[in-house]
Design a protein around this motif. Structure first.
Motif, mmCIF file in Angstrom:
data_model
loop_
_atom_site.group_PDB
_atom_site.id
_atom_site.type_symbol
_atom_site.label_atom_id
_atom_site.label_comp_id
_atom_site.label_asym_id
_atom_site.label_seq_id
_atom_site.Cartn_x
_atom_site.Cartn_y
_atom_site.Cartn_z
ATOM 1 N N ASP A 90 0.582 -1.000 0.274
ATOM 2 C CA ASP A 90 -0.204 -0.137 0.171
ATOM 3 C C ASP A 90 1.252 1.957 0.651
ATOM 4 N N LEU A 91 0.845 2.111 -1.085
ATOM 5 C CA LEU A 91 1.988 2.735 -1.490
ATOM 6 C C LEU A 91 1.375 3.971 0.085
ATOM 7 N N ASN A 92 -0.127 4.408 -0.356
ATOM 8 C CA ASN A 92 -0.282 5.581 0.929
ATOM 9 C C ASN A 92 0.331 5.056 2.479
ATOM 10 N N ARG A 93 0.347 3.598 2.744
ATOM 11 C CA ARG A 93 1.300 3.582 4.280
ATOM 12 C C ARG A 93 1.896 3.913 4.144
ATOM 13 N N LEU A 94 3.015 3.962 2.672
ATOM 14 C CA LEU A 94 4.852 3.849 2.879
ATOM 15 C C LEU A 94 5.215 4.947 2.707
ATOM 16 N N ALA A 95 4.584 6.170 2.106
ATOM 17 C CA ALA A 95 4.939 7.632 1.158
ATOM 18 C C ALA A 95 3.790 8.476 2.086
ATOM 19 N N SER A 96 4.242 9.490 2.330
ATOM 20 C CA SER A 96 3.094 10.457 2.619
ATOM 21 C C SER A 96 3.953 11.947 1.942
ATOM 22 N N ALA A 97 2.592 11.905 0.501
ATOM 23 C CA ALA A 97 3.096 12.393 -0.214
ATOM 24 C C ALA A 97 2.908 13.980 0.341
ATOM 25 N N TRP A 98 2.383 14.158 1.131
ATOM 26 C CA TRP A 98 1.162 15.802 1.126
ATOM 27 C C TRP A 98 3.042 16.234 1.995
ATOM 28 N N HIS A 99 3.060 15.272 2.822
ATOM 29 C CA HIS A 99 4.615 16.157 3.731
ATOM 30 C C HIS A 99 5.305 16.299 2.479
ATOM 31 N N THR A 100 5.829 15.384 1.966
ATOM 32 C CA THR A 100 6.753 16.047 0.807
ATOM 33 C C THR A 100 6.889 16.899 0.358
ATOM 34 N N GLY A 105 8.617 21.796 -1.958
ATOM 35 C CA GLY A 105 6.949 22.005 -2.691
ATOM 36 C C GLY A 105 6.677 24.013 -2.766
ATOM 37 N N ARG A 106 8.378 24.305 -2.459
ATOM 38 C CA ARG A 106 8.247 25.651 -2.122
ATOM 39 C C ARG A 106 8.488 25.756 -3.531
ATOM 40 N N PRO A 107 8.459 27.503 -3.567
ATOM 41 C CA PRO A 107 8.611 27.942 -5.101
ATOM 42 C C PRO A 107 10.412 29.315 -5.079
ATOM 43 N N ILE A 108 10.542 29.301 -4.072
ATOM 44 C CA ILE A 108 11.940 28.684 -3.675
ATOM 45 C C ILE A 108 12.479 28.713 -2.668
ATOM 46 N N GLU A 109 14.079 28.453 -3.299
ATOM 47 C CA GLU A 109 15.415 27.745 -2.666
ATOM 48 C C GLU A 109 15.184 28.570 -1.278
ATOM 49 N N VAL A 110 15.530 27.356 -0.326
ATOM 50 C CA VAL A 110 15.762 27.471 1.126
ATOM 51 C C VAL A 110 16.714 27.603 1.365
ATOM 52 N N MET A 111 17.600 28.180 2.675
ATOM 53 C CA MET A 111 18.622 27.943 2.138
ATOM 54 C C MET A 111 18.416 28.400 4.285
ATOM 55 N N THR A 112 19.324 27.538 5.183
ATOM 56 C CA THR A 112 19.180 27.506 6.164
ATOM 57 C C THR A 112 20.672 27.346 6.702
ATOM 58 N N ASP A 113 21.251 27.802 7.907
ATOM 59 C CA ASP A 113 21.907 28.046 8.928
ATOM 60 C C ASP A 113 22.237 27.755 9.852
ATOM 61 N N MET A 114 23.348 27.288 10.677
ATOM 62 C CA MET A 114 23.958 26.850 11.752
ATOM 63 C C MET A 114 24.488 27.290 12.708
ATOM 64 N N SER A 115 24.960 28.601 12.113
ATOM 65 C CA SER A 115 25.370 29.193 12.888
ATOM 66 C C SER A 115 26.469 29.779 14.245
ATOM 67 N N LYS A 116 23.811 30.088 15.065
ATOM 68 C CA LYS A 116 23.655 30.406 15.993
ATOM 69 C C LYS A 116 24.630 29.158 17.007
ATOM 70 N N SER A 117 24.469 28.174 16.239
ATOM 71 C CA SER A 117 24.917 26.630 17.396
ATOM 72 C C SER A 117 26.374 26.700 17.767
ATOM 73 N N ARG A 118 26.457 26.476 16.507
ATOM 74 C CA ARG A 118 27.819 26.436 16.319
ATOM 75 C C ARG A 118 28.533 27.448 17.123
ATOM 76 N N GLN A 119 28.354 28.227 17.368
ATOM 77 C CA GLN A 119 28.926 29.356 17.744
ATOM 78 C C GLN A 119 29.027 29.298 19.468
ATOM 79 N N LEU A 120 27.317 28.405 19.863
ATOM 80 C CA LEU A 120 27.949 28.341 21.194
ATOM 81 C C LEU A 120 28.157 26.621 21.793
#
Length: 146
Positions: A90-100, A105-120
């Motif tokens: 059952d594909l629906n038990r295996l994959a959560s397409a809406w969550h993916t 599904g964003r129209p922009i590229e997301v960039m993340t930053d861990m600097s604050k954690s690293r500094q601490l």
């Protein structure tokens, strides 16, 4: 069905939560959490496709929601599950397409930053490619994907 597949991203999140709870300088603060390196999906898609031995479609500027793409693929997955002796037909038990779709599904590229954690002092890191490839290998070993 009991799922024994671990969440790679959950491991680093758990480590950061423990660190934030036990590090005085981190108390009562908000932090970003990612694997720790900079990566771009437009690089990673081709590597993921190569791991599976398929051709990557690439991004043409149009968002293709996975929920729509998989909407009629239940019977196909059931056939594949039978052909490859997979544990979950059952594909629906295996994959959560809406969550993916929420994640990707964003129209922009997301960039993340861990600097604050690293500094601490939070220096935990995991390679995003390796976390995907390790997960796929585990899913294959547990006969959840071909």
């Amino acid at each position: 069905m009991e799922w024994t597949v671990g969440c790679n991203r959950c491991r680093i999140l758990a480590e950061q939560l423990i660190w934030a709870a036990t590090t005085e300088a981190a108390h009562n603060q908000a932090f970003n959490i990612t694997n720790g390196e900079v990566f771009r999906w437009n690089w990673l898609w081709y590597q993921l496709a190569a791991w599976f031995g398929v051709e990557a479609a690439g991004f043409d500027g149009t968002i293709h929601p996975l929920e729509v793409e998989l909407a009629n693929d239940g019977p196909l997955w059931k056939e594949m599950a039978a052909k490859y002796h997979l544990k979950e037909p059952d594909l629906n038990r295996l994959a959560s397409a809406w969550h993916t779709d929420l994640d990707l599904g964003r129209p922009i590229e997301v960039m993340t930053d861990m600097s604050k954690s690293r500094q601490l002092g939070f220096l935990v890191y995991q390679d995003t490619r390796a976390s995907f490839f390790d997960l796929f290998a585990q899913l294959r070993q547990e006969q959840l994907i071909p």
